[in-house]
Scaffold this motif. Structure first.
Motif, PDB file in Angstrom:
ATOM      1  N   ARG A 148       0.827  -1.189   0.000  1.00  0.00           N
ATOM      2  CA  ARG A 148       0.000   0.000   0.000  1.00  0.00           C
ATOM      3  C   ARG A 148       0.871   1.252   0.000  1.00  0.00           C
ATOM      4  NH1 ARG A 148      -1.625   0.810   4.553  1.00  0.00           N
ATOM      5  NH2 ARG A 148      -0.033  -0.483   5.507  1.00  0.00           N
ATOM      6  N   HIS A 149       0.296   2.334  -0.493  1.00  0.00           N
ATOM      7  CA  HIS A 149       0.992   3.613  -0.380  1.00  0.00           C
ATOM      8  C   HIS A 149       0.837   4.088   1.057  1.00  0.00           C
ATOM      9  CE1 HIS A 149       1.790   3.944  -4.634  1.00  0.00           C
ATOM     10  NE2 HIS A 149       0.532   3.658  -4.885  1.00  0.00           N
ATOM     11  N   ARG A 150       1.926   4.530   1.651  1.00  0.00           N
ATOM     12  CA  ARG A 150       1.912   4.915   3.054  1.00  0.00           C
ATOM     13  C   ARG A 150       1.220   6.255   3.249  1.00  0.00           C
ATOM     14  NH1 ARG A 150       5.406   7.577   6.595  1.00  0.00           N
ATOM     15  NH2 ARG A 150       6.898   8.005   4.925  1.00  0.00           N
ATOM     16  N   GLU A 151       0.310   6.286   4.229  1.00  0.00           N
ATOM     17  CA  GLU A 151      -0.333   7.540   4.587  1.00  0.00           C
ATOM     18  C   GLU A 151       0.677   8.415   5.333  1.00  0.00           C
ATOM     19  OE1 GLU A 151      -3.229   8.339   3.585  1.00  0.00           O
ATOM     20  OE2 GLU A 151      -3.811   6.390   2.771  1.00  0.00           O
ATOM     21  N   ALA A 152       0.426   9.709   5.344  1.00  0.00           N
ATOM     22  CA  ALA A 152       1.368  10.645   5.937  1.00  0.00           C
ATOM     23  C   ALA A 152       1.614  10.367   7.418  1.00  0.00           C
ATOM     24  CB  ALA A 152       0.864  12.076   5.751  1.00  0.00           C
ATOM     25  N   ASP A 153       0.573   9.943   8.139  1.00  0.00           N
ATOM     26  CA  ASP A 153       0.717   9.735   9.577  1.00  0.00           C
ATOM     27  C   ASP A 153       0.904   8.266   9.935  1.00  0.00           C
ATOM     28  OD1 ASP A 153      -1.777   8.917   8.855  1.00  0.00           O
ATOM     29  OD2 ASP A 153      -2.818   9.791  10.579  1.00  0.00           O
ATOM     30  N   GLU A 154       1.161   7.423   8.948  1.00  0.00           N
ATOM     31  CA  GLU A 154       1.303   5.986   9.208  1.00  0.00           C
ATOM     32  C   GLU A 154       2.713   5.672   9.721  1.00  0.00           C
ATOM     33  OE1 GLU A 154       1.519   2.129   6.395  1.00  0.00           O
ATOM     34  OE2 GLU A 154      -0.359   3.258   6.284  1.00  0.00           O
ATOM     35  N   VAL A 155       2.788   4.716  10.626  1.00  0.00           N
ATOM     36  CA  VAL A 155       4.078   4.306  11.173  1.00  0.00           C
ATOM     37  C   VAL A 155       4.947   3.733  10.047  1.00  0.00           C
ATOM     38  CG1 VAL A 155       5.236   2.799  12.819  1.00  0.00           C
ATOM     39  CG2 VAL A 155       3.015   3.790  13.387  1.00  0.00           C
ATOM     40  N   ARG A 156       6.180   4.188   9.967  1.00  0.00           N
ATOM     41  CA  ARG A 156       7.095   3.690   8.941  1.00  0.00           C
ATOM     42  C   ARG A 156       7.469   2.242   9.231  1.00  0.00           C
ATOM     43  NH1 ARG A 156      12.013   7.698   9.015  1.00  0.00           N
ATOM     44  NH2 ARG A 156      11.883   7.025  11.212  1.00  0.00           N
ATOM     45  N   SER A 157       7.780   1.496   8.180  1.00  0.00           N
ATOM     46  CA  SER A 157       8.118   0.082   8.340  1.00  0.00           C
ATOM     47  C   SER A 157       9.268  -0.112   9.312  1.00  0.00           C
ATOM     48  CB  SER A 157       8.479  -0.533   6.986  1.00  0.00           C
ATOM     49  OG  SER A 157       7.337  -0.615   6.162  1.00  0.00           O
ATOM     50  N   GLU A 158      10.282   0.755   9.225  1.00  0.00           N
ATOM     51  CA  GLU A 158      11.446   0.600  10.089  1.00  0.00           C
ATOM     52  C   GLU A 158      11.130   0.892  11.563  1.00  0.00           C
ATOM     53  OE1 GLU A 158      12.138   4.477   7.682  1.00  0.00           O
ATOM     54  OE2 GLU A 158      11.139   2.537   7.433  1.00  0.00           O
ATOM     55  N   ASP A 159       9.973   1.527  11.810  1.00  0.00           N
ATOM     56  CA  ASP A 159       9.579   1.844  13.188  1.00  0.00           C
ATOM     57  C   ASP A 159       8.478   0.924  13.705  1.00  0.00           C
ATOM     58  OD1 ASP A 159      11.352   4.011  13.145  1.00  0.00           O
ATOM     59  OD2 ASP A 159       9.819   5.374  12.351  1.00  0.00           O
ATOM     60  N   LEU A 160       8.039  -0.021  12.862  1.00  0.00           N
ATOM     61  CA  LEU A 160       6.863  -0.803  13.236  1.00  0.00           C
ATOM     62  C   LEU A 160       7.108  -1.710  14.437  1.00  0.00           C
ATOM     63  CD1 LEU A 160       3.929  -1.326  12.525  1.00  0.00           C
ATOM     64  CD2 LEU A 160       4.662  -3.204  11.055  1.00  0.00           C
ATOM     65  N   ALA A 161       8.281  -2.337  14.514  1.00  0.00           N
ATOM     66  CA  ALA A 161       8.560  -3.221  15.650  1.00  0.00           C
ATOM     67  C   ALA A 161       8.469  -2.450  16.956  1.00  0.00           C
ATOM     68  CB  ALA A 161       9.936  -3.867  15.499  1.00  0.00           C
ATOM     69  N   GLY A 162       9.045  -1.270  16.987  1.00  0.00           N
ATOM     70  CA  GLY A 162       8.973  -0.444  18.184  1.00  0.00           C
ATOM     71  C   GLY A 162       7.551  -0.023  18.494  1.00  0.00           C
ATOM     72  N   PHE A 163       6.772   0.242  17.440  1.00  0.00           N
ATOM     73  CA  PHE A 163       5.367   0.611  17.626  1.00  0.00           C
ATOM     74  C   PHE A 163       4.586  -0.540  18.250  1.00  0.00           C
ATOM     75  CE2 PHE A 163       1.005   0.489  16.036  1.00  0.00           C
ATOM     76  CZ  PHE A 163       0.528   1.730  16.424  1.00  0.00           C
ATOM     77  N   LEU A 164       4.805  -1.750  17.743  1.00  0.00           N
ATOM     78  CA  LEU A 164       4.097  -2.910  18.273  1.00  0.00           C
ATOM     79  C   LEU A 164       4.417  -3.116  19.750  1.00  0.00           C
ATOM     80  CD1 LEU A 164       4.546  -5.460  15.330  1.00  0.00           C
ATOM     81  CD2 LEU A 164       2.490  -4.155  15.901  1.00  0.00           C
ATOM     82  N   LEU A 165       5.675  -2.916  20.108  1.00  0.00           N
ATOM     83  CA  LEU A 165       6.102  -3.112  21.494  1.00  0.00           C
ATOM     84  C   LEU A 165       5.655  -1.973  22.407  1.00  0.00           C
ATOM     85  CD1 LEU A 165       9.721  -4.489  20.966  1.00  0.00           C
ATOM     86  CD2 LEU A 165       7.827  -5.707  22.052  1.00  0.00           C
ATOM     87  N   GLY A 166       5.693  -0.749  21.875  1.00  0.00           N
ATOM     88  CA  GLY A 166       5.437   0.400  22.732  1.00  0.00           C
ATOM     89  C   GLY A 166       4.009   0.897  22.760  1.00  0.00           C
ATOM     90  N   GLU A 167       3.277   0.691  21.663  1.00  0.00           N
ATOM     91  CA  GLU A 167       1.944   1.260  21.565  1.00  0.00           C
ATOM     92  C   GLU A 167       0.815   0.248  21.747  1.00  0.00           C
ATOM     93  OE1 GLU A 167       1.476   4.462  21.454  1.00  0.00           O
ATOM     94  OE2 GLU A 167       3.642   4.795  21.413  1.00  0.00           O
ATOM     95  N   LEU A 168       1.060  -1.019  21.447  1.00  0.00           N
ATOM     96  CA  LEU A 168       0.038  -2.038  21.657  1.00  0.00           C
ATOM     97  C   LEU A 168       0.177  -2.605  23.060  1.00  0.00           C
ATOM     98  CD1 LEU A 168       0.003  -4.118  18.337  1.00  0.00           C
ATOM     99  CD2 LEU A 168      -1.274  -2.042  18.911  1.00  0.00           C
ATOM    100  N   SER A 169      -0.947  -2.961  23.659  1.00  0.00           N
ATOM    101  CA  SER A 169      -0.899  -3.605  24.967  1.00  0.00           C
ATOM    102  C   SER A 169      -0.384  -5.031  24.801  1.00  0.00           C
ATOM    103  CB  SER A 169      -2.290  -3.627  25.601  1.00  0.00           C
ATOM    104  OG  SER A 169      -3.149  -4.499  24.888  1.00  0.00           O
ATOM    105  N   ALA A 170       0.051  -5.632  25.910  1.00  0.00           N
ATOM    106  CA  ALA A 170       0.525  -7.017  25.862  1.00  0.00           C
ATOM    107  C   ALA A 170      -0.571  -7.932  25.342  1.00  0.00           C
ATOM    108  CB  ALA A 170       0.983  -7.466  27.250  1.00  0.00           C
ATOM    109  N   ARG A 171      -1.811  -7.686  25.749  1.00  0.00           N
ATOM    110  CA  ARG A 171      -2.937  -8.512  25.286  1.00  0.00           C
ATOM    111  C   ARG A 171      -3.173  -8.336  23.797  1.00  0.00           C
ATOM    112  NH1 ARG A 171      -4.576 -12.816  27.232  1.00  0.00           N
ATOM    113  NH2 ARG A 171      -5.614 -12.134  29.132  1.00  0.00           N
TER     114      ARG A 171
END
Length: 227
Positions: A142-165
């Protein structure tokens, strides 16, 4: 790890079993950790008295029940097992349909031995295998939206922004487990699973599991989900 292969070609049985054994030894698993059984069709597989399998490798083209109907029947009969489909067809729409139906991966039968071994190595570790050509195909990326998390930052996003559940639910969803099975595994209601997934998909900017799967794989962020 208990593995069941459902395929009506003896050559595939023997070749896949040999590769499974080689991969199993290569990942350093205990000698008795892998139980491998083979059946020729869905009816025979579902007639087994013992259905306790961790992984099912299911051929798309079988005598009798086949394709997506076979996948659905096996999901019902082997609830909780990851069901990975093998198919001689590997077009994007074919792969998409299989994954959207809840398969825990898709392995093209056209693969050579090295690629097949790499795919089996992944699914034996209870990780989803999706062909790279599908993940990177024009109709998936997909074309990335302006406010979408970049691929290189996604792992950190998953760890930092999503709950453990949320990470637990997403990880199980990407293994192909139906919402009901995820709920049972985590001891939460099926409706709660749907709510978690809806929030996760929104956070990732995708609409469904296939989109989430491709997003995570494109970013090589699966390790952030654990397991």
């Amino acid at each position: 790890m208990r593995v069941l292969l459902v395929d009506d070609h003896e050559l595939i049985w023997n070749g896949t079993r040999r590769l499974l054994e080689e991969v199993h030894r290569g990942i350093g698993a205990p000698d008795d950790a892998l139980f491998f059984a083979a059946e020729r069709d869905v009816a025979a597989a579902c007639a087994r008295p013992d259905r306790r399998f961790d992984l099912v490798l299911l051929d798309y083209h079988l005598p009798g029940l086949a394709g997506l109907q076979a996948l659905q029947r096996m999901q019902q009969a082997f609830e909780g097992a990851a069901i990975c489909m093998l198919s001689a067809e590997s077009g994007s729409e074919h792969i998409r349909a299989v994954l959207e139906a809840g398969a825990a991966g898709f392995i093209p039968k056209s693969y050579g031995e090295a690629d097949m071994a790499a795919a089996l190595r992944l699914v034996l570790r209870r990780r989803v295998y999706v062909p790279a050509e599908f993940v990177l195909s024009e109709d998936v990326v997909r074309h990335r939206e302006a406010d979408e998390v970049r691929s290189e930052d996604l792992a950190g996003f998953l760890l930092g922004e999503l709950s453990a559940r949320q990470r637990e639910v997403l990880a199980l969803a990407l293994q192909g487990l139906p919402n009901k099975s995820i709920g049972r595994r985590l001891d939460i209601a099926e409706g709660t699973v749907k709510v978690h997934l809806s929030m996760v998909y929104r956070a990732l900017g995708v609409k469904n599991r296939v989109g989430a799967m491709c997003r995570v794989m494109q970013a090589r962020a699966a390790d952030a989900l654990g397991g």
